[in-house]
Scaffold this motif. Structure first.
Motif, PDB file in Angstrom:
ATOM      1  N   ARG A 313      -0.972  64.732  46.256  1.00 49.27           N
ATOM      2  CA  ARG A 313      -1.936  64.927  45.165  1.00 49.27           C
ATOM      3  C   ARG A 313      -2.610  63.605  44.787  1.00 49.27           C
ATOM      4  O   ARG A 313      -3.819  63.557  44.560  1.00 49.27           O
ATOM      5  CB  ARG A 313      -1.249  65.555  43.947  1.00 49.27           C
ATOM      6  CG  ARG A 313      -0.611  66.910  44.234  1.00 49.27           C
ATOM      7  CD  ARG A 313      -0.375  67.697  42.953  1.00 49.27           C
ATOM      8  NE  ARG A 313       0.493  67.025  41.986  1.00 49.27           N
ATOM      9  CZ  ARG A 313       1.813  67.168  41.925  1.00 49.27           C
ATOM     10  NH1 ARG A 313       2.424  67.945  42.818  1.00 49.27           N
ATOM     11  NH2 ARG A 313       2.519  66.554  40.989  1.00 49.27           N
ATOM     12  N   LYS A 314      -1.822  62.533  44.725  1.00 50.45           N
ATOM     13  CA  LYS A 314      -2.411  61.251  44.360  1.00 50.45           C
ATOM     14  C   LYS A 314      -3.245  60.670  45.489  1.00 50.45           C
ATOM     15  O   LYS A 314      -4.244  59.969  45.240  1.00 50.45           O
ATOM     16  CB  LYS A 314      -1.316  60.285  43.914  1.00 50.45           C
ATOM     17  CG  LYS A 314      -0.707  60.677  42.568  1.00 50.45           C
ATOM     18  CD  LYS A 314       0.198  59.613  41.986  1.00 50.45           C
ATOM     19  CE  LYS A 314       0.649  60.016  40.595  1.00 50.45           C
ATOM     20  NZ  LYS A 314       1.488  58.975  39.933  1.00 50.45           N
ATOM     21  N   ALA A 315      -2.882  60.951  46.722  1.00 50.43           N
ATOM     22  CA  ALA A 315      -3.719  60.536  47.848  1.00 50.43           C
ATOM     23  C   ALA A 315      -5.086  61.210  47.762  1.00 50.43           C
ATOM     24  O   ALA A 315      -6.127  60.579  47.980  1.00 50.43           O
ATOM     25  CB  ALA A 315      -3.030  60.878  49.166  1.00 50.43           C
ATOM     26  N   ALA A 363      -5.125  55.493  48.533  1.00 47.24           N
ATOM     27  CA  ALA A 363      -4.981  56.847  49.073  1.00 47.24           C
ATOM     28  C   ALA A 363      -4.074  56.833  50.303  1.00 47.24           C
ATOM     29  O   ALA A 363      -3.177  57.682  50.440  1.00 47.24           O
ATOM     30  CB  ALA A 363      -6.347  57.422  49.422  1.00 47.24           C
ATOM     31  N   LYS A 364      -4.283  55.860  51.192  1.00 46.37           N
ATOM     32  CA  LYS A 364      -3.457  55.775  52.399  1.00 46.37           C
ATOM     33  C   LYS A 364      -2.005  55.446  52.052  1.00 46.37           C
ATOM     34  O   LYS A 364      -1.074  55.956  52.688  1.00 46.37           O
ATOM     35  CB  LYS A 364      -4.021  54.714  53.333  1.00 46.37           C
ATOM     36  CG  LYS A 364      -5.318  55.137  54.031  1.00 46.37           C
ATOM     37  CD  LYS A 364      -5.791  54.062  55.001  1.00 46.37           C
ATOM     38  CE  LYS A 364      -7.007  54.534  55.783  1.00 46.37           C
ATOM     39  NZ  LYS A 364      -7.479  53.500  56.749  1.00 46.37           N
ATOM     40  N   ASP A 365      -1.807  54.589  51.040  1.00 45.91           N
ATOM     41  CA  ASP A 365      -0.450  54.230  50.630  1.00 45.91           C
ATOM     42  C   ASP A 365       0.319  55.467  50.155  1.00 45.91           C
ATOM     43  O   ASP A 365       1.489  55.665  50.517  1.00 45.91           O
ATOM     44  CB  ASP A 365      -0.491  53.188  49.511  1.00 45.91           C
ATOM     45  CG  ASP A 365      -0.918  51.813  50.013  1.00 45.91           C
ATOM     46  OD1 ASP A 365      -0.893  51.601  51.247  1.00 45.91           O
ATOM     47  OD2 ASP A 365      -1.283  50.963  49.169  1.00 45.91           O
ATOM     48  N   ALA A 370       4.129  60.452  51.604  1.00 41.32           N
ATOM     49  CA  ALA A 370       4.269  61.903  51.602  1.00 41.32           C
ATOM     50  C   ALA A 370       5.287  62.365  52.636  1.00 41.32           C
ATOM     51  O   ALA A 370       5.504  61.703  53.659  1.00 41.32           O
ATOM     52  CB  ALA A 370       2.915  62.564  51.860  1.00 41.32           C
ATOM     53  N   ALA A 371       5.900  63.508  52.357  1.00 40.14           N
ATOM     54  CA  ALA A 371       6.901  64.058  53.279  1.00 40.14           C
ATOM     55  C   ALA A 371       6.288  64.392  54.632  1.00 40.14           C
ATOM     56  O   ALA A 371       6.935  64.255  55.672  1.00 40.14           O
ATOM     57  CB  ALA A 371       7.543  65.298  52.654  1.00 40.14           C
ATOM     58  N   ASP A 372       5.016  64.848  54.616  1.00 47.24           N
ATOM     59  CA  ASP A 372       4.344  65.222  55.864  1.00 47.24           C
ATOM     60  C   ASP A 372       2.916  64.688  55.824  1.00 47.24           C
ATOM     61  O   ASP A 372       1.982  65.419  55.484  1.00 47.24           O
ATOM     62  CB  ASP A 372       4.360  66.741  56.036  1.00 47.24           C
ATOM     63  CG  ASP A 372       3.808  67.189  57.387  1.00 47.24           C
ATOM     64  OD1 ASP A 372       3.404  66.312  58.183  1.00 47.24           O
ATOM     65  OD2 ASP A 372       3.794  68.410  57.651  1.00 47.24           O
ATOM     66  N   LYS A 400     -12.028  59.428  55.166  1.00 48.33           N
ATOM     67  CA  LYS A 400     -11.851  57.991  55.368  1.00 48.33           C
ATOM     68  C   LYS A 400     -10.418  57.553  55.104  1.00 48.33           C
ATOM     69  O   LYS A 400     -10.014  56.469  55.513  1.00 48.33           O
ATOM     70  CB  LYS A 400     -12.810  57.215  54.469  1.00 48.33           C
ATOM     71  CG  LYS A 400     -14.272  57.426  54.823  1.00 48.33           C
ATOM     72  CD  LYS A 400     -15.185  56.686  53.863  1.00 48.33           C
ATOM     73  CE  LYS A 400     -16.655  56.940  54.220  1.00 48.33           C
ATOM     74  NZ  LYS A 400     -17.582  56.262  53.277  1.00 48.33           N
ATOM     75  N   THR A 401      -9.654  58.401  54.426  1.00 50.74           N
ATOM     76  CA  THR A 401      -8.270  58.054  54.105  1.00 50.74           C
ATOM     77  C   THR A 401      -7.308  58.454  55.218  1.00 50.74           C
ATOM     78  O   THR A 401      -6.127  58.117  55.169  1.00 50.74           O
ATOM     79  CB  THR A 401      -7.824  58.748  52.812  1.00 50.74           C
ATOM     80  OG1 THR A 401      -7.717  60.165  53.042  1.00 50.74           O
ATOM     81  CG2 THR A 401      -8.814  58.491  51.685  1.00 50.74           C
ATOM     82  N   GLY A 402      -7.795  59.213  56.192  1.00 51.94           N
ATOM     83  CA  GLY A 402      -6.945  59.695  57.261  1.00 51.94           C
ATOM     84  C   GLY A 402      -6.299  61.035  56.999  1.00 51.94           C
ATOM     85  O   GLY A 402      -5.527  61.533  57.820  1.00 51.94           O
TER      86      GLY A 402
END
Length: 529
Positions: A313-315, A363-365, A370-372, A400-402
């Motif tokens: 959610r935060k990503a 976002a990437k961090d 994340a679990a998945d 852009k965040t992957g």
């Protein structure tokens, strides 16, 4: 105790605040938020020559009318029709201040737990039956009755009893002071239907709809169109000038504009800023643009995987490029939103929660935590053009965040029902502001909220909403709403995107058009050459 009537220039006192019902002065309060009340086009209202009776108005919009029973209404666009068909004990002026409607005056007890209304005499419903105190009691008791299962019941939660000591007096007893109630009585929870019609049609009442408003139902095709005609026995004859109003569901903005240019439509709203140039200079067409507090946001069903993972959610939150959405979708005619409330006394100018400005690294961090991280994440959008454009602009940043984000498009007519059925776990939506902030925040974020479609449940948020609603002093209540906004941001379930301007376009032979603070068009005072 004394009766409060139509004098509303009150000092900001406990009594004055209750009378105002948390009203929002759209122009002044938007200016207080650093926003000019108008930017382009005609603003405020349009007034032609002498008002005249006659003319057939045709509205074309992304219109979803499922029921004519306010007790079961959930769609934003249904209120466009209701304000022409129904009255409440009170109503709102264009600045969302509470003003008299079926009640000419009201008073509070010294402890603010008894609210007494005096009704206007000789008011009748469209079926020619009287609208008296017993009719008001019937309606409020019906919405409050658990057996009714009305989604509006939560707005009346503080009512202990409704009494009708005589034909023109309604007494509402409260179990505690409850600031939002008065404002709620000017909306769907307080719209008054004919008890005779409700008893006659039973569960089918929503296909008929019988109020006291200036216009009554002539034809209704659920989900497609409705035609209202002037009600000549309306108690407020000054509100009914048109012969008829037709509302047509036209989801595509380009089709709305075509209808407006050819005269097949008289008025359209929520005009896409990129399309405004297409009506510039069009013969017989004008427009007005005003900023609003309409809240556009992205939200998830946080009990459903992968959205039950706060890192996902935060990503997403850091992956939404609000500035790009505003530039590409709204052509700059919007404000970036960080909370649900963008106008009024509950705006938090010192918001302490995370703003979630676009930040690919953050976002990437979170995605890595994340679990998945590689899970496919479907973003739901409707086929309606603005909704689709917002989704695409969001997707550009999210990619852009992957994140593995895909678009899931649903026909506009089915969008809300699919969300309620749980088939769209991440979606884009919008809510209009209410005369009191509780009117929006409670239905969306309280664990028992009627429109809590993402099943959000934070006991502290519930506690703060209940605590704030019992406080009549705006300055005392506002910090509690600030705490709510911070908790919502930290949970990252409903992610604020923008508060866009609203452009209404209409034929130049239509007059009396005004922009209301909640973005909902009121047709009752319009007239045509």
């Amino acid at each position: 105790m004394k009766y409060e009537t139509q004098s509303f220039s009150l000092p900001i006192t406990r009594r004055g605040l209750l009378l105002l019902g948390g009203g929002v002065a759209a122009g002044g309060l938007l200016a207080g938020c650093g926003v000019s009340p108008s930017r382009t086009g005609t603003t405020g209202s349009t007034n032609g020559g002498k008002k005249r009776v006659g003319g057939d108005l045709k509205y074309a919009g992304n219109f979803d009318l499922r029921t004519l029973d306010p007790a079961f209404s959930a769609a934003y666009s249904e209120r466009f029709v209701y304000y022409a068909m129904y009255n409440g004990l009170v109503t709102y002026d264009k600045d969302l201040k509470v003003v008299p409607d079926l009640a000419s005056e009201w008073k509070y007890s010294n402890d603010d737990t008894t609210l007494t209304f005096k009704l206007r005499p000789n008011v009748v419903f469209h079926d020619d039956t009287p609208c008296d105190a017993q009719a008001v009691k019937f309606n409020l008791d019906r919405v409050r009755d658990p057996a009714t299962k009305s989604g509006q019941a939560g707005h009346l939660v503080a009512i202990k009893s409704v009494e009708a000591p005589d034909a023109l007096t309604v007494v509402i007893q409260l179990d505690r002071p409850w600031r939002p109630l008065l404002a709620s009585l000017g909306e769907r929870p307080g719209f008054i239907s004919s008890p005779t019609a409700i008893k006659k049609y039973g569960e089918d009442y929503g296909a008929h709809g019988v109020g006291t408003g200036p216009y009554k139902v002539a034809e209704f095709q659920q989900g497609s169109y409705i035609v209202l005609e002037r009600f000549d026995k309306n108690w407020n004859a000054r509100s009914a000038y048109l012969n008829s109003i037709r509302f047509d569901g036209v989801p595509e903005a380009s089709s709305q504009i075509t209808r407006l240019r050819t005269g097949e439509a008289t008025i359209i709203d929520q005009l896409d800023p990129s399309l405004i140039p297409t009506i510039a200079g069009a013969q017989g067409v004008t427009s007005m643009t005003n900023p609003t507090g309409v809240w556009y946001f992205s939200t998830v069903s946080y009990l459903s995987a992968p959205f039950d993972d706060v890192n996902i959610r935060k990503a997403i939150a850091y992956g939404i490029n609000k500035d790009a959405v505003i530039k590409t979708v709204y052509q700059g005619k919007a404000r970036p939103a960080n909370t649900p409330i963008g106008v009024g006394w509950a705006v938090d100018k010192n918001f302490a929660g995370p703003d979630y400005d676009f930040d690919v690294k953050k976002a990437k961090d979170f995605l890595e935590k994340a679990a998945d991280p590689g899970v496919e994440i479907p973003l739901g959008t409707s086929s309606q053009s603005r909704n689709s454009a917002v989704a695409q602009a969001m997707l550009d940043g999210l990619k852009k965040t992957g994140m593995n984000v895909t678009l899931q498009t649903t026909p506009a007519a089915d969008y809300n029902s699919q969300i309620k059925a749980g088939r769209i776990p991440w979606w884009i939506s919008s809510w209009s502001p209410r005369a009191d902030p509780d009117g929006l925040l409670r239905i969306v974020f309280h664990s028992e909220g009627a429109q809590n479609s993402n099943h959000y449940n934070n006991p502290k948020v519930d506690e703060l909403l209940d605590q704030a609603a019992a406080i009549n002093d705006h300055k005392e209540a506002a910090p509690l709403y600030g705490e709510v906004y911070s908790l919502l941001a930290e949970d990252a379930v409903s992610l604020s995107v923008a508060w866009p301007d609203n452009t209404i376009a209409f034929r130049t032979d239509l007059h009396g058009v005004e922009q209301y603070g909640d973005g909902i068009i009121r047709f009752k005072d319009m007239w045509m050459d």
